[in-house]
Design an enzyme around this catalytic site. Sequence first.
Site: not given
Lengths: 252, 208
Positions: A11, A130
């Site tokens: 990230d 997701d």
Amino acid sequence: MLTKRIIPCLDVKDGRVVKGVQFVSLRDAGDPVELATFYNEQGADELVFLDISATHEGRETMEDVVRQTAATLSIPFTVGGGIRTLEDMKRMLRAGADKVSLNSAALQNPEIIEEGARYFGSQCIVVAIDAKWSEQDNTWMVFTHGGRNRLDVEAVAWAKQAVALGAGELLVTSMDSDGEKKGFDLELMKAIRKEVNVPIIASGGAGNAEHFYTVLENADADAALAASIFHYKETSVEEVKSYLKNKGVSIR
Amino acid sequence: MKVGIVDYGMGNLFSVEQAVKRLGYEVIVSSEIEQLKQADAFILPGVGAFADAIGCLEKTGLNHFVYEIAEQQKPLLGICLGMQLLFEDSEENGFFKGLGIFKGTIRRFDDEKVRVPHMGWNNLTFTPNWQEPKELVDYYVYFVHSYYGVDLAPEQLVAYAEYEGIRVPGIVQKGNVTGMQFHPEKSGTCGMTLLKNWLQQVEGETQS
């Protein structure tokens, strides 16, 4: 023989790796290029950079990160986060990314998958999904914003549609398993595997090497992605790969 | 030795350019024939669709330049789609003529039989047509493609990978022209070794 892939995910916010990566051996554990180099040396088959910058400047910095990574390393990597337009895709691919990953932009405007596939080829368009189980619907539904927003879209149907539009790979994250470290969501992966014929990267839930084995062998995922267990050194890419090799999985 | 990367508007040139530079060679990336002519060896990269790529080559006149390179026996390396363009024709979205340097056709993997794209690390097996580089420590290279070469001339096949029973041409060669279906610039140590090997080989030839 084609091998199964192990993919660490980084990230990145404003050009820096976040989520408290702990590597004493690194000079600067927040430097994405240095961390990417570390994972490359560990035998990572691919990398995913997820840009979580909220600002325009932050996203511009991501382009530099991509360029530096491509200049330093010779393994493939995918960039996701904040990619909304053909122009965004072009910038990242020209800077040296091999694939771009689309998530909410594709949900808002599915044609972007088709356009991306037409201009750059399906092989560089990844659609990230997701998904979270919904008792009420008796199936998995698509979520955005880290699992906060539930969309009225069934995950398996969306996976099929994304592939029909030209996605060359799916990055499927189970919001139920994510962060739990109890293993990947095999049922979700199997449900999508049954419906599509493109490679699937399974994500969410990795806690140990055996979890990788199960998702790659039992759910026939092509690749498995993890972040924190690698970052916090609970296991390493090297360890996972040698475990898989000993179990007879085709591994580089 | 200078390496010219033919920029006809398709794909990711940056990674190839950087890889060649890391190996210590000077690089000219250009779409201008006059500039490219200063190079001693050439790379034809490419990502995207066959028809678009052939269209771009024709529009820019770079197709003639590529023929010229091949005819003059200058070293040329096609990578991924860049390799496919050097075959006779392709069935990608119709039927399109290629540059015809290698014998064979580009065809889509059968979706019913295998997962498409063929994506990831696969290992190369070398045919007796080529002396494999001694310094190779592993044979894994990174492939990402939905189309592959069929009906090749056996003597042009240098290395292949097995994908669910299909022999996927990995490296092809005819005289001074080489093609790699995988991405050497993205294939770790093995890819960089193969790229270095090609560069050293052609460097030897351009000096002699």
